[in-house]
Design a protein around this motif. Sequence first.
Motif, PDB file in Angstrom:
ATOM      1  N   ASN A 175       7.881   8.187  -0.112  1.00  0.00           N
ATOM      2  CA  ASN A 175       7.095   7.681  -1.244  1.00  0.00           C
ATOM      3  C   ASN A 175       7.247   8.613  -2.434  1.00  0.00           C
ATOM      4  O   ASN A 175       6.859   9.776  -2.372  1.00  0.00           O
ATOM      5  CB  ASN A 175       5.604   7.631  -0.891  1.00  0.00           C
ATOM      6  CG  ASN A 175       5.277   6.649   0.219  1.00  0.00           C
ATOM      7  OD1 ASN A 175       5.623   5.483   0.150  1.00  0.00           O
ATOM      8  ND2 ASN A 175       4.587   7.131   1.246  1.00  0.00           N
ATOM      9  N   ALA A 179      -0.106   5.368   5.009  1.00  0.00           N
ATOM     10  CA  ALA A 179       0.669   5.333   3.758  1.00  0.00           C
ATOM     11  C   ALA A 179       1.098   6.732   3.328  1.00  0.00           C
ATOM     12  O   ALA A 179       2.141   6.910   2.714  1.00  0.00           O
ATOM     13  CB  ALA A 179      -0.137   4.660   2.651  1.00  0.00           C
ATOM     14  N   GLU A 180       0.261   7.731   3.643  1.00  0.00           N
ATOM     15  CA  GLU A 180       0.591   9.123   3.298  1.00  0.00           C
ATOM     16  C   GLU A 180       0.439  10.009   4.534  1.00  0.00           C
ATOM     17  O   GLU A 180      -0.409  10.878   4.602  1.00  0.00           O
ATOM     18  CB  GLU A 180      -0.305   9.609   2.162  1.00  0.00           C
ATOM     19  CG  GLU A 180      -0.066   8.861   0.860  1.00  0.00           C
ATOM     20  CD  GLU A 180      -0.944   9.339  -0.286  1.00  0.00           C
ATOM     21  OE1 GLU A 180      -0.531  10.259  -1.011  1.00  0.00           O
ATOM     22  OE2 GLU A 180      -2.049   8.790  -0.442  1.00  0.00           O
ATOM     23  N   SER A 225       1.805  14.608   3.258  1.00  0.00           N
ATOM     24  CA  SER A 225       1.744  14.743   1.798  1.00  0.00           C
ATOM     25  C   SER A 225       2.294  16.110   1.381  1.00  0.00           C
ATOM     26  O   SER A 225       2.718  16.898   2.223  1.00  0.00           O
ATOM     27  CB  SER A 225       0.309  14.548   1.307  1.00  0.00           C
ATOM     28  OG  SER A 225      -0.543  15.485   1.937  1.00  0.00           O
ATOM     29  N   CYS A 241       9.175  14.131  -4.936  1.00  0.00           N
ATOM     30  CA  CYS A 241       9.818  12.839  -5.215  1.00  0.00           C
ATOM     31  C   CYS A 241      10.847  12.571  -4.117  1.00  0.00           C
ATOM     32  O   CYS A 241      12.040  12.442  -4.408  1.00  0.00           O
ATOM     33  CB  CYS A 241      10.453  12.836  -6.594  1.00  0.00           C
ATOM     34  SG  CYS A 241      11.491  14.290  -6.917  1.00  0.00           S
ATOM     35  N   THR A 247       0.823  -1.220   0.000  1.00  0.00           N
ATOM     36  CA  THR A 247       0.000   0.000   0.000  1.00  0.00           C
ATOM     37  C   THR A 247       0.852   1.263   0.000  1.00  0.00           C
ATOM     38  O   THR A 247       0.322   2.370  -0.062  1.00  0.00           O
ATOM     39  CB  THR A 247      -0.923   0.030   1.237  1.00  0.00           C
ATOM     40  OG1 THR A 247      -0.128  -0.111   2.414  1.00  0.00           O
ATOM     41  CG2 THR A 247      -1.946  -1.089   1.183  1.00  0.00           C
ATOM     42  N   LEU A 248       2.185   1.124   0.087  1.00  0.00           N
ATOM     43  CA  LEU A 248       3.052   2.294   0.047  1.00  0.00           C
ATOM     44  C   LEU A 248       3.195   2.769  -1.401  1.00  0.00           C
ATOM     45  O   LEU A 248       3.050   1.986  -2.333  1.00  0.00           O
ATOM     46  CB  LEU A 248       4.425   1.962   0.656  1.00  0.00           C
ATOM     47  CG  LEU A 248       4.368   1.619   2.153  1.00  0.00           C
ATOM     48  CD1 LEU A 248       5.667   0.976   2.617  1.00  0.00           C
ATOM     49  CD2 LEU A 248       4.062   2.867   2.983  1.00  0.00           C
ATOM     50  N   LYS A 249       3.490   4.045  -1.567  1.00  0.00           N
ATOM     51  CA  LYS A 249       3.447   4.667  -2.895  1.00  0.00           C
ATOM     52  C   LYS A 249       4.860   4.808  -3.488  1.00  0.00           C
ATOM     53  O   LYS A 249       5.433   5.881  -3.487  1.00  0.00           O
ATOM     54  CB  LYS A 249       2.793   6.047  -2.797  1.00  0.00           C
ATOM     55  CG  LYS A 249       1.554   6.099  -1.894  1.00  0.00           C
ATOM     56  CD  LYS A 249       0.317   5.683  -2.630  1.00  0.00           C
ATOM     57  CE  LYS A 249      -0.909   5.893  -1.752  1.00  0.00           C
ATOM     58  NZ  LYS A 249      -2.146   5.760  -2.505  1.00  0.00           N
ATOM     59  N   VAL A 250       5.395   3.720  -3.977  1.00  0.00           N
ATOM     60  CA  VAL A 250       6.764   3.661  -4.512  1.00  0.00           C
ATOM     61  C   VAL A 250       7.780   4.081  -3.441  1.00  0.00           C
ATOM     62  O   VAL A 250       8.365   5.159  -3.506  1.00  0.00           O
ATOM     63  CB  VAL A 250       6.939   4.510  -5.796  1.00  0.00           C
ATOM     64  CG1 VAL A 250       8.274   4.174  -6.471  1.00  0.00           C
ATOM     65  CG2 VAL A 250       5.814   4.280  -6.764  1.00  0.00           C
ATOM     66  N   ASP A 283       5.851   8.055  -5.552  1.00  0.00           N
ATOM     67  CA  ASP A 283       4.498   8.030  -6.132  1.00  0.00           C
ATOM     68  C   ASP A 283       4.438   8.472  -7.595  1.00  0.00           C
ATOM     69  O   ASP A 283       4.114   7.669  -8.466  1.00  0.00           O
ATOM     70  CB  ASP A 283       3.512   8.833  -5.286  1.00  0.00           C
ATOM     71  CG  ASP A 283       2.074   8.351  -5.494  1.00  0.00           C
ATOM     72  OD1 ASP A 283       1.892   7.317  -6.174  1.00  0.00           O
ATOM     73  OD2 ASP A 283       1.149   8.992  -4.984  1.00  0.00           O
ATOM     74  N   SER A 325       5.074  11.714  -0.858  1.00  0.00           N
ATOM     75  CA  SER A 325       4.636  11.781   0.542  1.00  0.00           C
ATOM     76  C   SER A 325       5.609  11.011   1.426  1.00  0.00           C
ATOM     77  O   SER A 325       6.525  10.354   0.946  1.00  0.00           O
ATOM     78  CB  SER A 325       3.227  11.187   0.687  1.00  0.00           C
ATOM     79  OG  SER A 325       3.244   9.806   0.320  1.00  0.00           O
ATOM     80  N   LYS A 350       3.299  14.953  -5.887  1.00  0.00           N
ATOM     81  CA  LYS A 350       2.580  13.696  -5.670  1.00  0.00           C
ATOM     82  C   LYS A 350       3.215  12.853  -4.565  1.00  0.00           C
ATOM     83  O   LYS A 350       2.644  11.855  -4.137  1.00  0.00           O
ATOM     84  CB  LYS A 350       2.561  12.881  -6.976  1.00  0.00           C
ATOM     85  CG  LYS A 350       1.632  13.439  -8.027  1.00  0.00           C
ATOM     86  CD  LYS A 350       1.611  12.560  -9.269  1.00  0.00           C
ATOM     87  CE  LYS A 350       0.682  13.117 -10.323  1.00  0.00           C
ATOM     88  NZ  LYS A 350       0.813  12.411 -11.604  1.00  0.00           N
TER      89      LYS A 350
END
Length: 256
Positions: free
Chosen positions: A42, A68-69, A72, A76, A22-25, A44, A55, A53
């Motif tokens: 992240n 996960a965020e 925010s 990058c 569930t993490l964003k990259v 993302d 976080s 984008k």
Amino acid sequence: TAVMADHHEKPRLTKVWESEATLKVPEGVRYDAANKVLYVSNIDGQPWADDKKGSIGKVGLDGKVIDAEWVSGLSCPKGLVLSQDGKWLYAADAGGIVVIDVKAGKIDRKIAIPEGQQLNDLASDGKGTLYVSDSKGRKVFAVKDDKASVHLDEKVLKGPNGLLVNDGKLYVLDNDALNLVNADKSLTVIVAGMPGGVDGLEHVKGDDFLVSVWGGAVWYVSGNSKELLFDGKAVDTKTADIGWDKASKTVYVPTF
């Protein structure tokens, strides 16, 4: 992913857990001993774009994703550093270093580094100076009192990433190698031959270090020798900017 370094005989890694996807990259991890949590950068969106984008996520030491965020509004983010007092979390990001108030869980300010092209990893000397690598610009900046100056440049660097200050000495991952930065700003190669994009760097003990390679490898460096602890390529797993808990000998590996 958390893995344990066992020092009874030779070092080895044992997988303890893997977080949910569930993490964003996730690119970088920092362990917070006081709060017993992990902070994860992240990306993302695009890997180097100022697209807002990105976080910072928060993960428990059991691998459960708490948020996960959590913070925010980054772009990058990559390398992460906690201040000595644990109040501030610094993140290398597009255009500078984002300073996060840990208790409030909010961005406090951004330290601008206008000439930074691809700011990547962060390290602190524990005395008020942050170092940040610029992989594309082939530089390492020193940041003190929110002002950045060039510390190392393309005369010695090919494409620096991981940074670490240990025992008052600055180390940099560059050119497939772990390098010591000398007082005259020249580099001494400690261990070379770690292809695939040297990324994360942590100190284990004495002359022992952990080095992660983005393409999929975790190396154990001891003195001038190295040993492959984890072959990510074999299982199609990226191994980005690792985090480390010295007390429990646990390394946290973000797998992008």
